[in-house]
Structure formats: structure tokens, C-alpha cells
Design a protein around this motif. Sequence first.
Motif, PDB file in Angstrom:
ATOM      1  N   ARG A 123     -11.659  14.320   2.902  1.00  0.00           N
ATOM      2  CA  ARG A 123     -12.620  14.217   4.004  1.00  0.00           C
ATOM      3  C   ARG A 123     -13.902  13.515   3.569  1.00  0.00           C
ATOM      4  O   ARG A 123     -14.705  13.100   4.425  1.00  0.00           O
ATOM      5  CB  ARG A 123     -12.977  15.608   4.539  1.00  0.00           C
ATOM      6  CG  ARG A 123     -11.839  16.362   5.202  1.00  0.00           C
ATOM      7  CD  ARG A 123     -12.354  17.660   5.811  1.00  0.00           C
ATOM      8  NE  ARG A 123     -13.378  17.389   6.810  1.00  0.00           N
ATOM      9  CZ  ARG A 123     -14.523  18.038   6.911  1.00  0.00           C
ATOM     10  NH1 ARG A 123     -14.818  19.004   6.056  1.00  0.00           N
ATOM     11  NH2 ARG A 123     -15.389  17.735   7.859  1.00  0.00           N
ATOM     12  N   LEU A 124     -14.102  13.382   2.267  1.00  0.00           N
ATOM     13  CA  LEU A 124     -15.338  12.800   1.748  1.00  0.00           C
ATOM     14  C   LEU A 124     -15.392  11.305   2.034  1.00  0.00           C
ATOM     15  O   LEU A 124     -14.467  10.563   1.709  1.00  0.00           O
ATOM     16  CB  LEU A 124     -15.438  13.037   0.240  1.00  0.00           C
ATOM     17  CG  LEU A 124     -16.649  12.405  -0.453  1.00  0.00           C
ATOM     18  CD1 LEU A 124     -17.942  13.051   0.045  1.00  0.00           C
ATOM     19  CD2 LEU A 124     -16.518  12.552  -1.972  1.00  0.00           C
ATOM     20  N   HIS A 125     -16.490  10.881   2.637  1.00  0.00           N
ATOM     21  CA  HIS A 125     -16.739   9.451   2.845  1.00  0.00           C
ATOM     22  C   HIS A 125     -17.543   8.938   1.655  1.00  0.00           C
ATOM     23  O   HIS A 125     -18.727   9.242   1.503  1.00  0.00           O
ATOM     24  CB  HIS A 125     -17.509   9.223   4.153  1.00  0.00           C
ATOM     25  CG  HIS A 125     -16.707   9.524   5.374  1.00  0.00           C
ATOM     26  ND1 HIS A 125     -15.933   8.590   6.017  1.00  0.00           N
ATOM     27  CD2 HIS A 125     -16.547  10.686   6.056  1.00  0.00           C
ATOM     28  CE1 HIS A 125     -15.339   9.146   7.051  1.00  0.00           C
ATOM     29  NE2 HIS A 125     -15.694  10.414   7.104  1.00  0.00           N
ATOM     30  N   GLY A 126     -16.887   8.191   0.807  1.00  0.00           N
ATOM     31  CA  GLY A 126     -17.546   7.658  -0.360  1.00  0.00           C
ATOM     32  C   GLY A 126     -16.765   6.480  -0.918  1.00  0.00           C
ATOM     33  O   GLY A 126     -15.529   6.552  -0.978  1.00  0.00           O
ATOM     34  N   PRO A 127     -17.431   5.401  -1.316  1.00  0.00           N
ATOM     35  CA  PRO A 127     -18.870   5.200  -1.142  1.00  0.00           C
ATOM     36  C   PRO A 127     -19.278   5.288   0.331  1.00  0.00           C
ATOM     37  O   PRO A 127     -18.548   4.859   1.207  1.00  0.00           O
ATOM     38  CB  PRO A 127     -19.107   3.790  -1.689  1.00  0.00           C
ATOM     39  CG  PRO A 127     -17.954   3.546  -2.614  1.00  0.00           C
ATOM     40  CD  PRO A 127     -16.792   4.263  -2.001  1.00  0.00           C
TER      41      PRO A 127
ATOM     42  N   ALA B 239     -16.717   3.828  -8.827  1.00  0.00           N
ATOM     43  CA  ALA B 239     -16.411   4.539 -10.070  1.00  0.00           C
ATOM     44  C   ALA B 239     -16.981   5.953 -10.033  1.00  0.00           C
ATOM     45  O   ALA B 239     -16.300   6.924 -10.395  1.00  0.00           O
ATOM     46  CB  ALA B 239     -16.968   3.767 -11.264  1.00  0.00           C
ATOM     47  N   ASN B 240     -18.221   6.084  -9.582  1.00  0.00           N
ATOM     48  CA  ASN B 240     -18.828   7.418  -9.515  1.00  0.00           C
ATOM     49  C   ASN B 240     -18.156   8.287  -8.459  1.00  0.00           C
ATOM     50  O   ASN B 240     -18.038   9.510  -8.614  1.00  0.00           O
ATOM     51  CB  ASN B 240     -20.321   7.296  -9.212  1.00  0.00           C
ATOM     52  CG  ASN B 240     -21.115   6.813 -10.408  1.00  0.00           C
ATOM     53  OD1 ASN B 240     -20.684   6.983 -11.552  1.00  0.00           O
ATOM     54  ND2 ASN B 240     -22.249   6.186 -10.159  1.00  0.00           N
ATOM     55  N   THR B 241     -17.705   7.671  -7.362  1.00  0.00           N
ATOM     56  CA  THR B 241     -17.005   8.424  -6.334  1.00  0.00           C
ATOM     57  C   THR B 241     -15.682   8.959  -6.862  1.00  0.00           C
ATOM     58  O   THR B 241     -15.306  10.107  -6.587  1.00  0.00           O
ATOM     59  CB  THR B 241     -16.758   7.549  -5.100  1.00  0.00           C
ATOM     60  OG1 THR B 241     -18.031   7.161  -4.546  1.00  0.00           O
ATOM     61  CG2 THR B 241     -15.968   8.300  -4.037  1.00  0.00           C
ATOM     62  N   ALA B 242     -14.970   8.140  -7.640  1.00  0.00           N
ATOM     63  CA  ALA B 242     -13.706   8.590  -8.236  1.00  0.00           C
ATOM     64  C   ALA B 242     -13.944   9.767  -9.168  1.00  0.00           C
ATOM     65  O   ALA B 242     -13.176  10.754  -9.169  1.00  0.00           O
ATOM     66  CB  ALA B 242     -13.036   7.443  -8.966  1.00  0.00           C
TER      67      ALA B 242
ATOM     68  N   LEU C 298     -12.525   3.156  11.197  1.00  0.00           N
ATOM     69  CA  LEU C 298     -13.454   2.593  10.224  1.00  0.00           C
ATOM     70  C   LEU C 298     -12.861   1.337   9.594  1.00  0.00           C
ATOM     71  O   LEU C 298     -12.367   1.346   8.449  1.00  0.00           O
ATOM     72  CB  LEU C 298     -13.793   3.632   9.149  1.00  0.00           C
ATOM     73  CG  LEU C 298     -14.474   4.912   9.647  1.00  0.00           C
ATOM     74  CD1 LEU C 298     -14.680   5.889   8.502  1.00  0.00           C
ATOM     75  CD2 LEU C 298     -15.796   4.574  10.298  1.00  0.00           C
ATOM     76  N   THR C 299     -12.893   0.242  10.312  1.00  0.00           N
ATOM     77  CA  THR C 299     -12.310  -1.010   9.815  1.00  0.00           C
ATOM     78  C   THR C 299     -13.295  -1.808   8.972  1.00  0.00           C
ATOM     79  O   THR C 299     -12.899  -2.756   8.299  1.00  0.00           O
ATOM     80  CB  THR C 299     -11.863  -1.889  10.994  1.00  0.00           C
ATOM     81  OG1 THR C 299     -12.990  -2.131  11.851  1.00  0.00           O
ATOM     82  CG2 THR C 299     -10.771  -1.177  11.803  1.00  0.00           C
ATOM     83  N   GLN C 300     -14.577  -1.424   8.990  1.00  0.00           N
ATOM     84  CA  GLN C 300     -15.599  -2.204   8.299  1.00  0.00           C
ATOM     85  C   GLN C 300     -15.929  -1.587   6.946  1.00  0.00           C
ATOM     86  O   GLN C 300     -17.049  -1.630   6.492  1.00  0.00           O
ATOM     87  CB  GLN C 300     -16.859  -2.278   9.171  1.00  0.00           C
ATOM     88  CG  GLN C 300     -17.912  -3.277   8.733  1.00  0.00           C
ATOM     89  CD  GLN C 300     -17.552  -4.713   8.987  1.00  0.00           C
ATOM     90  OE1 GLN C 300     -16.534  -4.978   9.601  1.00  0.00           O
ATOM     91  NE2 GLN C 300     -18.347  -5.631   8.515  1.00  0.00           N
ATOM     92  N   LYS C 301     -14.920  -1.014   6.276  1.00  0.00           N
ATOM     93  CA  LYS C 301     -15.124  -0.489   4.936  1.00  0.00           C
ATOM     94  C   LYS C 301     -14.812  -1.585   3.913  1.00  0.00           C
ATOM     95  O   LYS C 301     -13.980  -2.454   4.155  1.00  0.00           O
ATOM     96  CB  LYS C 301     -14.220   0.718   4.686  1.00  0.00           C
ATOM     97  CG  LYS C 301     -14.548   1.923   5.554  1.00  0.00           C
ATOM     98  CD  LYS C 301     -15.903   2.523   5.216  1.00  0.00           C
ATOM     99  CE  LYS C 301     -15.889   3.273   3.911  1.00  0.00           C
ATOM    100  NZ  LYS C 301     -17.168   3.989   3.654  1.00  0.00           N
ATOM    101  N   LYS C 302     -15.480  -1.532   2.770  1.00  0.00           N
ATOM    102  CA  LYS C 302     -15.251  -2.533   1.726  1.00  0.00           C
ATOM    103  C   LYS C 302     -13.870  -2.346   1.136  1.00  0.00           C
ATOM    104  O   LYS C 302     -13.447  -1.230   0.842  1.00  0.00           O
ATOM    105  CB  LYS C 302     -16.310  -2.398   0.631  1.00  0.00           C
ATOM    106  CG  LYS C 302     -16.312  -3.553  -0.367  1.00  0.00           C
ATOM    107  CD  LYS C 302     -17.521  -3.466  -1.261  1.00  0.00           C
ATOM    108  CE  LYS C 302     -17.596  -4.669  -2.192  1.00  0.00           C
ATOM    109  NZ  LYS C 302     -18.785  -4.628  -3.064  1.00  0.00           N
ATOM    110  N   ALA C 303     -13.131  -3.440   0.995  1.00  0.00           N
ATOM    111  CA  ALA C 303     -11.761  -3.366   0.488  1.00  0.00           C
ATOM    112  C   ALA C 303     -11.746  -2.917  -0.964  1.00  0.00           C
ATOM    113  O   ALA C 303     -12.618  -3.273  -1.748  1.00  0.00           O
ATOM    114  CB  ALA C 303     -11.080  -4.731   0.633  1.00  0.00           C
ATOM    115  N   ASP C 304     -10.750  -2.092  -1.294  1.00  0.00           N
ATOM    116  CA  ASP C 304     -10.579  -1.674  -2.686  1.00  0.00           C
ATOM    117  C   ASP C 304     -10.108  -2.850  -3.512  1.00  0.00           C
ATOM    118  O   ASP C 304      -9.206  -3.596  -3.113  1.00  0.00           O
ATOM    119  CB  ASP C 304      -9.564  -0.534  -2.775  1.00  0.00           C
ATOM    120  CG  ASP C 304     -10.091   0.751  -2.167  1.00  0.00           C
ATOM    121  OD1 ASP C 304     -11.304   1.015  -2.314  1.00  0.00           O
ATOM    122  OD2 ASP C 304      -9.296   1.483  -1.533  1.00  0.00           O
ATOM    123  N   VAL C 305     -10.742  -3.043  -4.660  1.00  0.00           N
ATOM    124  CA  VAL C 305     -10.341  -4.137  -5.548  1.00  0.00           C
ATOM    125  C   VAL C 305     -10.189  -3.586  -6.948  1.00  0.00           C
ATOM    126  O   VAL C 305     -10.680  -2.539  -7.286  1.00  0.00           O
ATOM    127  CB  VAL C 305     -11.378  -5.280  -5.529  1.00  0.00           C
ATOM    128  CG1 VAL C 305     -11.391  -5.941  -4.175  1.00  0.00           C
ATOM    129  CG2 VAL C 305     -12.774  -4.772  -5.864  1.00  0.00           C
TER     130      VAL C 305
END
Length: 323
Positions: free
Chosen positions: A282-286, A261-264, A316-323
Motif C-alpha cells: 500500500r506504500l506509495h514510494g517514491p 533505493a531507499n524505498t526498497a 496512476l499512469t504518471q509514475k516514473k518507470a522502473d529502470v
Amino acid sequence: MESLDLHVLRSAREWFADGHGVTLVTVVETWGSAPRPPGALLAIRDDGIVAGSVSGGCVEDDLIARVRQGQRTAAPGLLTYGVTKDEAARFGLPCGGTLRLVQEPLNDIGWLDQLLERTGRHERVLRTLDLANGTVNLGGNDDAPEDELHFDGKRLSTWFGPRWRLLMIGAGQLSRVLAQMALALDYQVMVCDPREEYNLTWDVPGTQWLPGMPDDVVLEIEPDAHTAIVALTHDPKLDDMALLEALKSPAFYVGALGSRANTAKRRERLALFELRPEEINRLHGPIGLHIGSRVPAEIAVSILAEITSVKNGVSLTQKKADV
């Protein structure tokens, strides 16, 4: 070329200046499952002391034995290990691996002084060794392919520097752990935090404190493709200032701590400052890879894992899925 190899060259220079004979050994070609890639560097002192590596250890043992037996090379030449399966097993090269090495005596440190001075200024330096006469020439071209080694049997060309850098915005508990881990990975670690209470208590050896506001500091260090920048204060007034400049720079990694939420919300704020969509993207967030991290040390591991993935060109396959 990793900065570990710059450490090898520094050791070689010190040994030579102290009156020791020094031999440099470079991996130029590999076949099979060789333990070290082309470009890996080893320095051997005349008493068998070494810096760096070209294999898992057995090849080093043989090279050291040669030096101690007086078999020091007088001119640049080629060595090959692991041609047969028996030799591969003897020297610990898995799956029939083979190493082809160039060894050279260190007869002059003038080029070493120049190379280390230039890489210290964050330059990329191309070193070319002429095997026929042992001469070394230094060049440099920022448009040339990154970390490319070229060997045609007569000349060996290798890139050195610049050192990988990490700039952290914020000097809290997470930054302390992240700094220590990044130092272990041989990053040059810099930290900026204009809050006086954090400045007074920062005491991580080996790091560089940069005074000033985050946006000014980002501009001051002139980020390049060997620079990672992470915003860790949780204070938008500080983090966003750094990100506004970092996202416009050539830095290979830019990340910011915060929830989805804060990243958005951060992305929405950044869009108000005329950043282009491709710059914001380009921002990596979270920040960090999804490894279930909760405590500062685990979060630091996830951040450095993501930075390492980006640096090495791994998806980067180990990112948390968007829910």
C-alpha cells in the motif's frame, strides 16, 4: 460530499442566525456536459449574496435575480435549466447540458447544528429532505456507498462529511509548501514532528500541530478512508514509526519520501515488523507523480497530484518507470 459544501451550510446557518432568509439549492440530476455534478450545493441569501455553486455562474445569476425580485420559494421544489439548446446557450451549459435542481427554504437550523457538529467529529452524515413537507432527517451508516446522492422525485438524500485530512510526518521546507497547497484544496492539515527545533519554527496558519511520537499520533487521529498520511522527514526512525501504523490503517493514501533505493530498503525494514505483504504494498514510494519535480514546491505538486488521483480513483499512469 466535499467539505466545500459544509462551508456552504456554515454560511447558511450564520445568515439565518443573523435574521436573513436563506434558500438552499442542490444539483440532483445532470445531462450532457453540465459544469457541476449531482450533490453540488448553493446557498442564496435574501439580498442575493451566495455561497457555493451549481453551474459556471449563469444559472447562479438567474437564481439571484429571482430572489432579488421577491420570488423566494416557500416550499421545496424542482427547477430545470437548459432544456432547449437556446436555454443551454443562455445559461452557459456546454453541449446542450441540462441541470435539474432542488431548491428549498431554510426554515430551521436545528438539523444544521447537528449535521455540522457530527461532521466536525469526523462522522459521515446522511441528510434526507422530504419535498412534500420540507422536513429534514439525519442518519448515518459507514457501510453505505460513499458520496452517493439519491433522488426519487419525493425525497433527496445526500451524504455530508467527513472532511478530507492530511497528516504530515515532518515539518521541514517541503512540509510547509505541501501544507499550504493542501489547505487550498480544503484538506484539514495536521503535522507531527517530535524534533523541538522544527516545532519552534512551524508557523503555517490553518494547520494543526500534533505533539508526540509519529506512531502514537497516527493511532491518536484514528485514520479512516478520508485520511492521507505522508512521511517526509528523511529519518527512518521517525518515518518508519509512522508507516508501521499507517499501513495497517484504513487511510486511503500512505506515502513516504525517498529514492528508489531507499524505498526498497524501507520495504525490507517494514517486513521485519510483521507487516503483511499487502500492507507494505500500500506504500506509495517514491512518493508523488513523475513530473520532473526538483524544488520543494514542484515536489509538493507531485505529491498532491498523486493523492488526488488516488482519492478520485484515477489510475496512476504518471509514475516514473522502473529502470
